[in-house]
Design a protein around this motif. Sequence first.
Motif, PDB file in Angstrom:
ATOM      1  N   ALA A  31      42.118  44.014  42.580  1.00 23.00           N
ATOM      2  CA  ALA A  31      42.026  43.137  41.413  1.00 23.00           C
ATOM      3  C   ALA A  31      41.131  41.942  41.698  1.00 23.00           C
ATOM      4  CB  ALA A  31      43.415  42.674  40.997  1.00 23.00           C
ATOM      5  N   ALA A  32      41.176  41.439  42.929  1.00 23.04           N
ATOM      6  CA  ALA A  32      40.312  40.316  43.301  1.00 23.04           C
ATOM      7  C   ALA A  32      38.846  40.747  43.317  1.00 23.04           C
ATOM      8  CB  ALA A  32      40.726  39.765  44.659  1.00 23.04           C
ATOM      9  N   ILE A  33      38.580  41.975  43.738  1.00 22.95           N
ATOM     10  CA  ILE A  33      37.198  42.476  43.723  1.00 22.95           C
ATOM     11  C   ILE A  33      36.705  42.628  42.282  1.00 22.95           C
ATOM     12  CG2 ILE A  33      35.742  44.480  44.263  1.00 22.95           C
ATOM     13  CD1 ILE A  33      37.337  44.772  46.850  1.00 22.95           C
ATOM     14  N   ILE A  34      37.549  43.176  41.424  1.00 22.95           N
ATOM     15  CA  ILE A  34      37.183  43.298  40.008  1.00 22.95           C
ATOM     16  C   ILE A  34      36.962  41.916  39.403  1.00 22.95           C
ATOM     17  CG2 ILE A  34      38.025  44.031  37.738  1.00 22.95           C
ATOM     18  CD1 ILE A  34      39.451  46.346  39.224  1.00 22.95           C
ATOM     19  N   PHE A  35      37.827  40.961  39.758  1.00 27.00           N
ATOM     20  CA  PHE A  35      37.663  39.587  39.279  1.00 27.00           C
ATOM     21  C   PHE A  35      36.318  39.016  39.726  1.00 27.00           C
ATOM     22  CE2 PHE A  35      37.936  35.131  40.667  1.00 27.00           C
ATOM     23  CZ  PHE A  35      37.994  34.517  39.429  1.00 27.00           C
ATOM     24  N   ALA A  36      35.925  39.248  40.973  1.00 22.83           N
ATOM     25  CA  ALA A  36      34.656  38.722  41.474  1.00 22.83           C
ATOM     26  C   ALA A  36      33.475  39.321  40.717  1.00 22.83           C
ATOM     27  CB  ALA A  36      34.534  38.997  42.972  1.00 22.83           C
ATOM     28  N   ILE A  37      33.558  40.603  40.398  1.00 19.26           N
ATOM     29  CA  ILE A  37      32.481  41.248  39.639  1.00 19.26           C
ATOM     30  C   ILE A  37      32.417  40.692  38.223  1.00 19.26           C
ATOM     31  CG2 ILE A  37      31.726  43.453  38.650  1.00 19.26           C
ATOM     32  CD1 ILE A  37      32.922  44.780  41.203  1.00 19.26           C
ATOM     33  N   VAL A  38      33.582  40.578  37.569  1.00 14.81           N
ATOM     34  CA  VAL A  38      33.624  40.033  36.206  1.00 14.81           C
ATOM     35  C   VAL A  38      33.148  38.587  36.194  1.00 14.81           C
ATOM     36  CG1 VAL A  38      35.189  39.390  34.325  1.00 14.81           C
ATOM     37  CG2 VAL A  38      35.388  41.634  35.385  1.00 14.81           C
ATOM     38  N   LEU A  39      33.570  37.807  37.198  1.00 15.29           N
ATOM     39  CA  LEU A  39      33.141  36.407  37.276  1.00 15.29           C
ATOM     40  C   LEU A  39      31.628  36.312  37.456  1.00 15.29           C
ATOM     41  CD1 LEU A  39      34.183  33.478  37.340  1.00 15.29           C
ATOM     42  CD2 LEU A  39      34.251  33.683  39.821  1.00 15.29           C
ATOM     43  N   SER A  83      44.744  42.884  35.770  1.00 20.44           N
ATOM     44  CA  SER A  83      45.559  42.763  36.969  1.00 20.44           C
ATOM     45  C   SER A  83      45.487  41.367  37.594  1.00 20.44           C
ATOM     46  CB  SER A  83      45.143  43.818  37.989  1.00 20.44           C
ATOM     47  OG  SER A  83      43.758  43.750  38.219  1.00 20.44           O
ATOM     48  N   MET A  84      45.032  40.404  36.801  1.00 18.38           N
ATOM     49  CA  MET A  84      44.987  39.005  37.217  1.00 18.38           C
ATOM     50  C   MET A  84      45.702  38.188  36.163  1.00 18.38           C
ATOM     51  SD  MET A  84      41.697  36.554  37.400  1.00 18.38           S
ATOM     52  CE  MET A  84      41.844  34.841  37.783  1.00 18.38           C
ATOM     53  N   ASN A  85      46.374  37.123  36.605  1.00 20.56           N
ATOM     54  CA  ASN A  85      47.065  36.257  35.659  1.00 20.56           C
ATOM     55  C   ASN A  85      46.897  34.806  36.086  1.00 20.56           C
ATOM     56  OD1 ASN A  85      48.658  35.378  33.573  1.00 20.56           O
ATOM     57  ND2 ASN A  85      50.572  35.745  34.637  1.00 20.56           N
ATOM     58  N   VAL A  86      46.457  33.976  35.144  1.00 19.65           N
ATOM     59  CA  VAL A  86      46.353  32.530  35.351  1.00 19.65           C
ATOM     60  C   VAL A  86      47.360  31.894  34.408  1.00 19.65           C
ATOM     61  CG1 VAL A  86      44.833  30.527  35.236  1.00 19.65           C
ATOM     62  CG2 VAL A  86      43.917  32.731  35.947  1.00 19.65           C
TER      63      VAL A  86
END
Length: 115
Positions: A31-39, A83-86
């Motif tokens: 999920a962190a890798i997907i977040f980095a790509i989306v970011l 799969s990320m939540n803020v």
Amino acid sequence: MNLLIRLLVTAVVAYFLAYVLPGIHFDGFGAAIIFAIVLGILNLIVTPILKVLGFPLTIITLGLFSLVINAMVILIADYFVDSMNVDGFLWAFIFSIALSLITSFVSSALTRGDN
């Protein structure tokens, strides 16, 4: 190759910050890798638009509004990554500052060895 290293550094730092900051949650390292790509995609497309629209406020606040823009981009990334939540704007704000500082430090340390 440099892009891949920066994405991996961003993912590792974001995953680490999820353990430090109680308002940030990832389901796993994937999920962190997907977040980095989306970011990265959002920083390429959305951030310039927000900076142009927020330019007057950035001038009035002497550049501090750019921190708010970064937090908004984190919230947009949270919207796209299931799969990320803020837990709110304040956590996105703190997370964006910490992510920027630590990622810049680690990236500069990694590129310093290349010279």
